[in-house]
Design a protein around this motif. Structure first.
Motif, PDB file in Angstrom:
ATOM      1  N   SER A  93       0.772  -1.062   0.043  1.00 58.89           N
ATOM      2  CA  SER A  93       0.015  -0.041  -0.119  1.00 58.89           C
ATOM      3  C   SER A  93       0.874   1.082  -0.019  1.00 58.89           C
ATOM      4  O   SER A  93       1.939   1.069   0.431  1.00 58.89           O
ATOM      5  N   ALA A  94       0.247   2.251  -0.396  1.00 57.37           N
ATOM      6  CA  ALA A  94       1.104   3.481  -0.610  1.00 57.37           C
ATOM      7  C   ALA A  94       0.142   4.579  -0.286  1.00 57.37           C
ATOM      8  O   ALA A  94      -0.821   4.890  -0.454  1.00 57.37           O
ATOM      9  N   GLY A  95       1.020   5.731   0.062  1.00 56.44           N
ATOM     10  CA  GLY A  95       0.269   7.196   0.073  1.00 56.44           C
ATOM     11  C   GLY A  95       0.699   8.094  -1.054  1.00 56.44           C
ATOM     12  O   GLY A  95       1.862   8.300  -1.326  1.00 56.44           O
ATOM     13  N   PHE A 162       7.861   6.874   8.436  1.00 52.79           N
ATOM     14  CA  PHE A 162       6.284   6.864   8.151  1.00 52.79           C
ATOM     15  C   PHE A 162       5.582   8.010   8.925  1.00 52.79           C
ATOM     16  O   PHE A 162       4.852   8.958   8.230  1.00 52.79           O
ATOM     17  N   PRO A 170       2.588  11.832   7.782  1.00 54.72           N
ATOM     18  CA  PRO A 170       2.164  12.137   6.520  1.00 54.72           C
ATOM     19  C   PRO A 170       1.388  13.328   6.208  1.00 54.72           C
ATOM     20  O   PRO A 170       1.546  14.039   4.978  1.00 54.72           O
ATOM     21  N   ILE A 187       4.207   7.422  -1.817  1.00 57.93           N
ATOM     22  CA  ILE A 187       5.434   6.950  -0.810  1.00 57.93           C
ATOM     23  C   ILE A 187       4.826   5.517  -0.104  1.00 57.93           C
ATOM     24  O   ILE A 187       3.888   5.255   0.164  1.00 57.93           O
ATOM     25  N   GLU A 188       6.101   4.829  -0.166  1.00 59.40           N
ATOM     26  CA  GLU A 188       5.798   3.658   0.495  1.00 59.40           C
ATOM     27  C   GLU A 188       7.340   3.231   1.359  1.00 59.40           C
ATOM     28  O   GLU A 188       8.030   4.256   1.498  1.00 59.40           O
ATOM     29  N   MET A 189       7.554   2.035   1.819  1.00 63.93           N
ATOM     30  CA  MET A 189       8.709   1.926   2.398  1.00 63.93           C
ATOM     31  C   MET A 189       9.700   0.823   2.324  1.00 63.93           C
ATOM     32  O   MET A 189      10.553   0.438   3.049  1.00 63.93           O
ATOM     33  N   SER A 212      -3.601   3.600  -0.545  1.00 65.51           N
ATOM     34  CA  SER A 212      -4.527   3.557   0.623  1.00 65.51           C
ATOM     35  C   SER A 212      -4.732   5.090   1.435  1.00 65.51           C
ATOM     36  O   SER A 212      -5.606   5.213   2.042  1.00 65.51           O
ATOM     37  N   ASP A 213      -3.738   5.889   0.933  1.00 63.67           N
ATOM     38  CA  ASP A 213      -3.895   7.348   1.789  1.00 63.67           C
ATOM     39  C   ASP A 213      -3.612   8.167   0.501  1.00 63.67           C
ATOM     40  O   ASP A 213      -2.871   7.994  -0.207  1.00 63.67           O
ATOM     41  N   LEU A 215      -2.551  11.714   0.256  1.00 61.96           N
ATOM     42  CA  LEU A 215      -1.930  12.652   1.400  1.00 61.96           C
ATOM     43  C   LEU A 215      -2.296  14.019   1.118  1.00 61.96           C
ATOM     44  O   LEU A 215      -2.107  14.972   2.140  1.00 61.96           O
TER      45      LEU A 215
HETATM   46  N1  HPA Z   1       3.891   6.666   3.874  1.00 61.15           N
HETATM   47  C1  HPA Z   1       4.407   5.467   3.900  1.00 61.15           C
HETATM   48  N2  HPA Z   1       4.401   4.128   3.585  1.00 61.15           N
HETATM   49  C2  HPA Z   1       2.810   4.226   3.284  1.00 61.15           C
HETATM   50  C3  HPA Z   1       1.880   5.497   3.386  1.00 61.15           C
HETATM   51  C4  HPA Z   1       2.594   6.704   3.643  1.00 61.15           C
HETATM   52  O1  HPA Z   1       1.750   7.425   3.841  1.00 61.15           O
HETATM   53  N3  HPA Z   1       0.752   4.904   3.173  1.00 61.15           N
HETATM   54  C5  HPA Z   1       1.030   3.379   2.741  1.00 61.15           C
HETATM   55  N4  HPA Z   1       2.255   3.039   3.100  1.00 61.15           N
END
Ligand code: HPA
Length: 246
Positions: A93-95, A162, A170, A187-189, A212-213, A215
């Motif tokens: 998932s990522a923002g 995060f 975020p 963004i993810e990690m 998922s987000d 931002l």
């Molecule tokens: N930042 C980093 N990783 C994530 C985010 C985020 O906002 N949302 C989902 N994974």
């Protein structure tokens, strides 16, 4: 590298040539239970559940990466070097940090920029660009088209944090404004470390993420929506694994 490894207790035969990698071990179990035929638990060290089964007759594995670059760095290193895995497909998932990317969209990371020092171990005298496998990206794009999924292909940021110090971002976006200006999608990690390991060990990697987000607009998927969005990406990932086998 010999097996079993410090973090995976299995044999090379236990894994398919493609491993799908969510961050969350419970998600790994969910995928095995709902999408794979005859799933078998092949690893459970530290509760990092790994399963292998078949999808449309193709042997596919799914194992969690944990969160962050050190964690995916460990699991991808061991899968590539001790267990003969060829392709790792991160499904995360990522923002999103661009206003025109929406919740539930799929972002495919052609490149993974990073604020992390993790890659310094390779002692490169310049800036290495961690990129995905073109073959995997091509298969994933085809699969997304077939599924009618909304997807974007581009650069993402693999971040070490995060929660940033400025106002518990975020939300505030302050820490990532410069990346936003450079057209980073989300963004993810984990991806940068995965792509670096794939490059170093001459293997293949791709990261696709569900947004998922959002931002910029402060929009966030509910727990239920996270599940639905995720299932579409799962189909894309599994169809990608089938295409890679051919
Ligand atoms: N930042 C980093 N990783 C994530 C985010 C985020 O906002 N949302 C989902 N994974």
């Amino acid at each position: 590298m010999n097996y079993p490894t410090p973090h995976i207790k299995a044999t090379p035969e236990d894994f398919g040539q493609t491993v799908l990698m969510p961050g969350d071990p419970l998600r790994s179990k969910y995928i095995a239970d709902h999408f794979l035929e005859n799933p078998v638990l092949v690893n459970n060290v530290r509760g990092v559940q790994g399963y292998t089964g078949t999808y449309k007759g193709v042997k596919v594995s799914v194992m969690a990466s944990g969160m962050g670059m050190p964690s995916i760095g460990i699991y991808s290193h061991e899968l590539y070097n001790a267990y003969g895995v060829q392709n790792i497909l991160r499904i995360g998932s990522a923002g999103a940090i661009q206003p025109d990317i929406n919740l539930k969209d799929i972002v495919m990371a052609m490149g993974a920029s990073s604020d992390s020092a993790w890659g310094r171990q390779f002692h490169l005298a310049g800036t290495f660009s961690p990129i995905c496998s073109y073959e995997m990206l091509h298969a994933a794009v085809q699969s997304a088209e077939e599924a009618g999924a909304v997807y974007r292909v581009g650069n993402i940021l693999s971040s070490d944090a995060f929660y940033y110090d400025d106002e518990g971002i975020p939300e505030s976006l302050d820490s990532v404004k410069t990346w936003q200006k450079m057209g980073i999608m989300a963004i993810e990690m984990e991806s940068a470390a995965l792509y670096l390991n794939a490059a170093r060990f001459h293997k293949n990697a791709l990261c696709i993420c569900t947004v998922s987000d959002q931002l910029v607009r402060h929009e966030y998927l509910t727990a239920e929506e996270r599940q639905t969005g995720f299932e579409e990406m799962m189909k894309v990932a599994l169809e990608t694994a089938v295409k890679l086998e051919k």
